[in-house]
Design a protein around this motif. Sequence first.
Motif, PDB file in Angstrom:
ATOM      1  N   ASN A   1       0.847  -1.173   0.000  1.00 40.88           N
ATOM      2  CA  ASN A   1       0.000   0.000   0.000  1.00 40.88           C
ATOM      3  C   ASN A   1       0.894   1.238   0.000  1.00 40.88           C
ATOM      4  O   ASN A   1       1.571   1.520   0.985  1.00 40.88           O
ATOM      5  N   ASN A   2       0.905   1.960  -1.093  1.00 44.63           N
ATOM      6  CA  ASN A   2       1.790   3.114  -1.238  1.00 44.63           C
ATOM      7  C   ASN A   2       1.432   4.289  -0.346  1.00 44.63           C
ATOM      8  O   ASN A   2       2.215   5.228  -0.233  1.00 44.63           O
ATOM      9  N   SER A   3       0.275   4.280   0.278  1.00 43.59           N
ATOM     10  CA  SER A   3      -0.087   5.398   1.149  1.00 43.59           C
ATOM     11  C   SER A   3       0.416   5.204   2.579  1.00 43.59           C
ATOM     12  O   SER A   3       0.348   6.121   3.391  1.00 43.59           O
ATOM     13  N   ILE A   4       0.970   4.004   2.898  1.00 44.99           N
ATOM     14  CA  ILE A   4       1.504   3.747   4.236  1.00 44.99           C
ATOM     15  C   ILE A   4       3.002   4.032   4.241  1.00 44.99           C
ATOM     16  O   ILE A   4       3.754   3.467   3.445  1.00 44.99           O
ATOM     17  N   LEU A   5       3.425   4.917   5.137  1.00 46.72           N
ATOM     18  CA  LEU A   5       4.828   5.315   5.266  1.00 46.72           C
ATOM     19  C   LEU A   5       5.290   5.144   6.703  1.00 46.72           C
ATOM     20  O   LEU A   5       4.490   5.237   7.635  1.00 46.72           O
ATOM     21  N   TYR A   6       6.593   4.923   6.875  1.00 46.99           N
ATOM     22  CA  TYR A   6       7.204   4.837   8.198  1.00 46.99           C
ATOM     23  C   TYR A   6       8.402   5.769   8.241  1.00 46.99           C
ATOM     24  O   TYR A   6       9.110   5.939   7.248  1.00 46.99           O
ATOM     25  N   THR A   7       8.642   6.370   9.392  1.00 53.42           N
ATOM     26  CA  THR A   7       9.838   7.180   9.606  1.00 53.42           C
ATOM     27  C   THR A   7      10.221   7.087  11.073  1.00 53.42           C
ATOM     28  O   THR A   7       9.482   6.525  11.883  1.00 53.42           O
ATOM     29  N   ASP A   8      11.374   7.616  11.397  1.00 50.03           N
ATOM     30  CA  ASP A   8      11.826   7.600  12.790  1.00 50.03           C
ATOM     31  C   ASP A   8      12.325   8.979  13.178  1.00 50.03           C
ATOM     32  O   ASP A   8      12.748   9.760  12.334  1.00 50.03           O
ATOM     33  N   ILE A   9      12.229   9.258  14.459  1.00 51.97           N
ATOM     34  CA  ILE A   9      12.816  10.457  15.036  1.00 51.97           C
ATOM     35  C   ILE A   9      13.702   9.971  16.179  1.00 51.97           C
ATOM     36  O   ILE A   9      13.214   9.644  17.253  1.00 51.97           O
ATOM     37  N   PRO A  10      15.029   9.865  15.937  1.00 49.17           N
ATOM     38  CA  PRO A  10      15.910   9.347  16.977  1.00 49.17           C
ATOM     39  C   PRO A  10      16.099  10.303  18.145  1.00 49.17           C
ATOM     40  O   PRO A  10      16.255   9.881  19.264  1.00 49.17           O
ATOM     41  N   THR A  11      16.090  11.607  17.897  1.00 51.24           N
ATOM     42  CA  THR A  11      16.186  12.592  18.966  1.00 51.24           C
ATOM     43  C   THR A  11      15.294  13.751  18.579  1.00 51.24           C
ATOM     44  O   THR A  11      15.541  14.402  17.570  1.00 51.24           O
ATOM     45  N   ALA A  12      14.256  13.977  19.340  1.00 57.20           N
ATOM     46  CA  ALA A  12      13.288  15.019  18.996  1.00 57.20           C
ATOM     47  C   ALA A  12      13.448  16.234  19.896  1.00 57.20           C
ATOM     48  O   ALA A  12      13.628  16.111  21.102  1.00 57.20           O
ATOM     49  N   TYR A  13      13.372  17.386  19.296  1.00 56.28           N
ATOM     50  CA  TYR A  13      13.377  18.653  20.008  1.00 56.28           C
ATOM     51  C   TYR A  13      12.084  19.358  19.652  1.00 56.28           C
ATOM     52  O   TYR A  13      11.761  19.529  18.487  1.00 56.28           O
ATOM     53  N   ASN A  14      11.344  19.764  20.648  1.00 54.43           N
ATOM     54  CA  ASN A  14      10.030  20.357  20.402  1.00 54.43           C
ATOM     55  C   ASN A  14      10.076  21.505  19.397  1.00 54.43           C
ATOM     56  O   ASN A  14       9.212  21.619  18.549  1.00 54.43           O
ATOM     57  N   ALA A  15      11.073  22.364  19.467  1.00 56.72           N
ATOM     58  CA  ALA A  15      11.138  23.508  18.558  1.00 56.72           C
ATOM     59  C   ALA A  15      11.298  23.061  17.108  1.00 56.72           C
ATOM     60  O   ALA A  15      10.808  23.703  16.191  1.00 56.72           O
ATOM     61  N   ASP A  16      11.990  21.954  16.898  1.00 58.01           N
ATOM     62  CA  ASP A  16      12.257  21.487  15.538  1.00 58.01           C
ATOM     63  C   ASP A  16      11.198  20.529  15.009  1.00 58.01           C
ATOM     64  O   ASP A  16      11.027  20.405  13.807  1.00 58.01           O
ATOM     65  N   CYS A  17      10.530  19.839  15.876  1.00 55.99           N
ATOM     66  CA  CYS A  17       9.628  18.769  15.433  1.00 55.99           C
ATOM     67  C   CYS A  17       8.181  18.997  15.846  1.00 55.99           C
ATOM     68  O   CYS A  17       7.394  18.058  15.932  1.00 55.99           O
TER      69      CYS A  17
END
Length: 167
Positions: A1-17
């Motif tokens: 299904n081409n509409s399903i995507l996965y990604t990761d955020i190894p270190t998140a900063y509220n201002a950036d993400c």
Amino acid sequence: NNSILYTDIPTAYNADCSGATTGVYKSTDTGATWTKVSNSTMDALLKGNYVKSAVGNSNNVYVAIANRGSGSTSLFRSGDEGATWQSLDTISSLGAGLFFSIAADPSANLVYVGGVCQNLFRVDASQPPGSQAQTLTFTGTLSNSAPHCDQRAMAIDSNANRSEERR
């Protein structure tokens, strides 16, 4: 299904993400919205480390998290598009670095992981813990061969032929 995507955020900063937190995320609408699907074990390992994922057939998702300090790589498999996760054997000899690769086999239970130390592993999630990861380099191979160092990507085509990218 081409509409399903996965990604990761190894270190998140509220201002950036925009308030996102460390984790593995899934979108079912080609990226318009995202839902966190990783568990607390994965989240703890993600912080400050390298991560790659691979999506296979039959709703299988694999996540490999390479520890920058120890050189070990933790593996996880979800057979239900990220709803639940199974820890797989940790690979201690992959090498600690950005340059590693992962590819899901067309088989529902197999994933391949390659690293910076000319190591390539076949991991079979259907096997009991402690016997899932098998090395595919040097011993038992044609001319005791191994892949190129510093792998960055691996692919498996529809005929189950495997290839690697190196730079």
